[in-house]
Design an enzyme around this catalytic site. Structure first.
Site, short mmCIF file in Angstrom:
data_model
loop_
_atom_site.label_atom_id
_atom_site.label_comp_id
_atom_site.label_asym_id
_atom_site.label_seq_id
_atom_site.Cartn_x
_atom_site.Cartn_y
_atom_site.Cartn_z
N ASP A 106 0.84 -1.20 0.00
CA ASP A 106 0.00 0.00 0.00
C ASP A 106 0.88 1.25 0.00
OD1 ASP A 106 -2.19 -1.66 0.22
OD2 ASP A 106 -2.26 -1.52 2.41
N1 URA Z 1 -1.15 -6.01 3.84
C1 URA Z 1 -1.67 -4.76 3.88
O1 URA Z 1 -2.70 -4.53 4.47
N2 URA Z 1 -1.00 -3.78 3.22
C2 URA Z 1 0.16 -3.98 2.57
O2 URA Z 1 0.72 -3.03 2.02
C3 URA Z 1 0.69 -5.27 2.55
C4 URA Z 1 0.01 -6.27 3.19
#
Ligand code: URA
Length: 237
Positions: A106
């Site tokens: 993310d």
């Molecule tokens: N899980 C998440 O919620 N976000 C990420 O960036 C990676 C794994």
């Protein structure tokens, strides 16, 4: 392997853009098998040919593999009209290689991100079929406990009914835990912890398989991976 043009060979190694590679070749700085070759269109076998640039032997690699310490605030994408992507952070010579991120972190997640031009490798890292472990350091509201760890081990059901594979939750005391998953559903770790009433406030990926993010790699920097590192990706921590 198919023969390729000498200018493409240099360009694929990240030496310079294709037009600059043509200029380098025409200027007589490149030798193949000890002979100067000044014609960029000359075809060579990239595996078998002995190529030097300014007397330095070049080592051909069919694919390229890097790890980045992704900072928060950049998109895991190859391009975006408005926002900075992880590709924008690469040094100039790596931007020409056709690298793409392996899976997704993310925008606000930091840590270990693999970049490659090898689709087969990327598939093996991402596909739940190969169950490669990804470990995250999560800061959360509240304090995860043994009941959360047991629910993770059992296989959580998310708020929207999605069933997760069994995962590992290691307790690190107040407001922090390590989470290890073998799949990559959308916002998976955040949704898993939210389902336990422990919303994530910060997330960092520490490892993929047995490959750990080196502590000394600064945020935004990349480092090339060797064969041993690539094997580690498919080993258990
Ligand atoms: N899980 C998440 O919620 N976000 C990420 O960036 C990676 C794994």
């Amino acid at each position: 392997m198919d023969r390729i043009r000498l200018d493409k060979y240099l360009c694929d190694l990240g030496i310079a853009p294709r037009s600059e590679c043509r200029r380098i070749i025409r200027s007589g700085r490149v030798r193949v098998g000890g002979e100067t070759v000044a014609a960029p269109e000359t075809k060579i076998d990239p595996r078998a040919s002995d190529v030097t640039l300014d007397g330095e032997r070049l080592v051909w690699a069919e694919h390229h593999y890097y790890m980045m310490n992704k900072p928060a605030g950049v998109l895991t994408a190859t391009e975006d009209l408005r926002q900075k992507t992880v590709l924008d952070l690469l040094p100039e010579e790596l931007r020409r290689m056709g690298l793409f991120p392996v899976g997704r972190l993310d925008r606000d997640t930091r840590g270990l991100l693999l970049l490659t031009d090898d689709g087969e490798f990327a598939h093996r890292v991402i596909s739940p079929k190969f169950a490669v472990e990804k470990m995250y350091d999560a800061s959360v509201e509240g304090t995860p406990d043994e009941t959360d760890a047991a629910a993770f081990a059992e296989g959580l059901v998310l708020r929207d009914g999605t069933k997760c594979r069994p995962a590992r939750l290691e307790l690190l005391g107040e407001g922090r835990c390590l989470v290890t998953v073998t799949e990559g559903k959308y916002h998976q770790v955040k949704r898993m912890l939210a389902a336990r009433g422990k919303p994530v406030t910060a997330l960092k990926r520490l490892s993929i398989g047995a490959l750990r993010l080196p502590e000394e790699l600064p945020e935004g920097a990349v480092t090339a991976l060797g064969e041993e590192d690539l094997c580690r990706v498919f080993m258990v921590r």
